[in-house]
Scaffold this active site. Structure first.
Site, PDB file in Angstrom:
ATOM      1  N   ASP A   1       0.872  -1.197   0.162  1.00  0.00           N
ATOM      2  CA  ASP A   1      -0.052  -0.085  -0.036  1.00  0.00           C
ATOM      3  C   ASP A   1       0.927   1.159  -0.030  1.00  0.00           C
ATOM      4  OD1 ASP A   1      -1.719   2.200   0.638  1.00  0.00           O
ATOM      5  OD2 ASP A   1      -3.019   0.768   1.594  1.00  0.00           O
TER       6      ASP A   1
ATOM      7  N   ALA B   1     -13.239  -6.875  -3.564  1.00  0.00           N
ATOM      8  CA  ALA B   1     -13.158  -5.354  -4.011  1.00  0.00           C
ATOM      9  C   ALA B   1     -14.023  -4.783  -5.083  1.00  0.00           C
ATOM     10  CB  ALA B   1     -11.756  -4.962  -4.111  1.00  0.00           C
TER      11      ALA B   1
ATOM     12  N   ASP C   1     -16.320 -12.191  -5.717  1.00  0.00           N
ATOM     13  CA  ASP C   1     -17.605 -11.721  -5.201  1.00  0.00           C
ATOM     14  C   ASP C   1     -18.012 -10.445  -6.089  1.00  0.00           C
ATOM     15  OD1 ASP C   1     -19.738 -11.434  -3.669  1.00  0.00           O
ATOM     16  OD2 ASP C   1     -19.017  -9.466  -2.930  1.00  0.00           O
TER      17      ASP C   1
ATOM     18  N   GLU D   1     -21.476  -7.688 -14.380  1.00  0.00           N
ATOM     19  CA  GLU D   1     -22.209  -8.240 -13.455  1.00  0.00           C
ATOM     20  C   GLU D   1     -23.769  -8.295 -14.106  1.00  0.00           C
ATOM     21  OE1 GLU D   1     -21.582  -6.503  -9.583  1.00  0.00           O
ATOM     22  OE2 GLU D   1     -19.511  -7.505  -9.582  1.00  0.00           O
TER      23      GLU D   1
ATOM     24  N   HIS E   1     -21.760 -10.731  -5.585  1.00  0.00           N
ATOM     25  CA  HIS E   1     -21.486  -9.161  -4.919  1.00  0.00           C
ATOM     26  C   HIS E   1     -22.263  -9.191  -3.669  1.00  0.00           C
ATOM     27  CE1 HIS E   1     -20.336  -4.991  -6.478  1.00  0.00           C
ATOM     28  NE2 HIS E   1     -20.212  -5.055  -5.185  1.00  0.00           N
TER      29      HIS E   1
ATOM     30  N   ALA F   1     -21.803  -6.403   1.214  1.00  0.00           N
ATOM     31  CA  ALA F   1     -22.267  -5.708   2.095  1.00  0.00           C
ATOM     32  C   ALA F   1     -23.688  -6.213   2.471  1.00  0.00           C
ATOM     33  CB  ALA F   1     -22.672  -4.250   1.769  1.00  0.00           C
TER      34      ALA F   1
END
Length: 528
Positions: free
Chosen positions: A171, A231, A256, A261, A280, A283
């Protein structure tokens, strides 16, 4: 009279209760037709929505009392931000409410890959009992490679350290001290791939991260490695991934998110035994949905009762009359931050701002926030705005320093941004011509006057005849049209530099062709 809040989409009872406990008048009217919503919106000070209600310019025109829109979730695509800003309506979201949920799904995918959970389940349901076929591996003692350690990535790190994994991370926008506190070993990106037994991606989708994991990257990974992406779709070249799995080079992959999509039925990954996926679901937990409802309720209550602002996506923290004068410099500050981020050394530990001339008397914190916003949005796996950027920078161990210099230099007002870390630094500076013409006037040691917008090719070369011509010819042959070109050279006339505005982003093949030209030292693609 207590402020009135309209809850127009499903919000958990905990969120509604928090609004009421703050002394607000709350009406829950979910699923109102647009015409009815337009008819009643003028009675409310705040509007709480999720993704169903469309907060349009037409609706905002009728919202004569509205002070704030709260979006329980990350995206604000259903809110007309420009119209809201024009009308002085603050728009807030809840960017961190689902971090734990996404991190836990990442862990679920890691464990499912390591122990063949999905494949073994399918086998048993088909009437087979194949214990030897599905022999797995332990994660304890293995090396996890994390690309991006923002909110979600840092949670994954903590959980995996608890499982006795060793963690290496890449990072470029976290200091060595902050990384050490997380318990990770910082490595260069090219060194992460061959070290890791498991790789987890936590980066946003930008021009720099699109197809970050391509065929060449996959070849550098350890044989048998596991790859997880919860992500953003598009970060992995999915066809190259399918080939790496089919060849046996990778031990498994879990997604995911997909570039498109839902993925088409004939997607090559869907036919592979070593591949697992979810639609997906990052959340999608009861807790995350409740968390974002509670978060937006707390934010709305704080704003309506105390004037406190958190996670605003459109609120300038300066008076309107000052904002009108400062607006072009706010845009300049964000673009300088973005430019600096794309040429910066690794492991940024310090951001230094110098405001010279008339700019030294401006509200410097709002300019600093715009610089940090432009810088951080290139590397985070979460939304960032001018309100959240300073706090995120502090959390990541980035030190912000500000120098105010009343003396004008080459321009009446000049903003200089210096990023330091990893043993090097990057310096960019800019100003505004007239009322609205933004200019970059310095990149490292080179002085120039360039327009910071769109796709840009940055080139450094020997100060020798013919280089510019060869650059133009190569771009023309590749079908890349030059809009503007700005040239500079150092004081000793050993190095030359150019910023080339182009009409379309150059592909990797074009960039490699430019790098092979005689006297060319370095070529970089920039998006502003």
């Amino acid at each position: 009279m207590a402020p009135r809040v309209l809850v127009a989409d499903d919000l958990s009872s905990e969120g509604v209760a928090l609004l009421q406990q703050a002394g607000l008048t709350v009406d829950v009217r979910v699923g109102l037709p647009p015409a009815e919503l337009e008819r009643v919106i003028g009675e409310y000070d705040a509007l709480a929505v999720r993704s169903a209600t469309q907060v349009t310019a037409r609706l905002l025109e009728r919202a004569t009392r509205l002070k704030v829109v709260g979006r329980a979730g990350v995206g604000v695509d259903n809110v007309d931000l420009e119209a809201a800003t024009r009308r002085g309506v603050v728009v807030m979201n809840t960017p961190g409410g689902s971090s734990t949920t996404v991190a836990e799904l990442t862990l679920a995918h890691m464990l499912a890959l390591a122990r063949h959970v999905a494949q073994a389940t399918a086998s048993v349901k088909a009437g087979r009992w194949e214990k030897k076929k599905f022999q797995g591996r332990e994660l304890a003692g293995k090396t996890l490679g994390v690309v991006g350690i923002g909110n979600i990535g840092s949670i994954v790190v903590a959980r995996c350290l608890a499982m006795k994994m060793r963690v290496v991370a890449y990072d470029p926008f976290i200091s060595a001290d902050a990384a050490a506190q997380l318990g990770v070993t910082q490595v260069a990106l090219e060194d992460l791939w061959p070290q890791a037994d498991v790789i987890s991606l936590h980066v946003p989708l930008t021009e720099q991260t699109r197809n970050l994991v391509d065929a060449a990257t996959l070849r550098r990974m350890k044989k048998g490695a596991l790859l997880v992406n919860c992500a953003r779709g598009g970060v992995i070249d999915e066809r190259a991934l399918a080939e790496a799995l089919a060849s046996g080079h990778l031990g498994g992959a879990a997604l995911d998110v997909f570039e498109k999509e839902p993925p088409p039925p004939d997607h090559p990954l869907l036919a592979l035994d070593g591949f697992i996926c979810t639609p997906h679901l990052g959340a999608s937990t009861e807790e995350a949905q409740a968390a974002v409802a509670v978060a937006i309720a707390q934010q709305l209550a704080a704003y309506l009762t105390r004037g406190e602002v958190k996670n605003a996506v459109n609120l300038p923290s300066v008076p309107r009359e000052v904002l009108d004068r400062l607006a072009p410099y706010l845009a300049l500050a964000e673009r300088l931050g973005s430019l600096a981020a794309q040429i910066a050394p690794a492991s940024i530990g310090e951001v230094r701002l110098e405001l010279a001339g008339e700019l030294s008397r401006a509200p410097h914190r709002v300019l600093a926030a715009q610089v940090l916003k432009g810088l951080l949005r290139h590397v985070l796996d979460q939304p960032v705005n001018e309100v959240s950027a300073p706090a995120i920078a502090r959390e990541r161990g980035i030190v912000l320093r500000e120098d105010l210099n009343p003396e004008a230099r080459d321009y009446v007002a000049e903003l200089t941004v210096t990023l330091r870390g990893g043993g090097g630094e990057a310096v960019v500076a800019g100003t505004v011509f007239g009322r609205h013409e933004l200019r970059v006037v310095r990149v490292n040691q080179f002085r120039l006057e360039a327009v910071p917008e769109g796709d840009i090719i940055m080139c450094e070369n020997d100060d020798a005849p013919g280089v510019v011509g060869r650059l133009g010819t190569a771009l023309g042959q590749a079908g890349v049209n030059i809009a503007r070109i700005y040239l500079s050279r150092d004081a000793e006339r050993r190095s030359a530099f150019s910023l080339i505005n182009v009409d379309s982003a150059p592909g990797q093949e074009v960039l490699e062709a430019l790098r092979r030209l005689e006297h060319v030292r370095a070529v970089r693609s920039i998006r502003l």
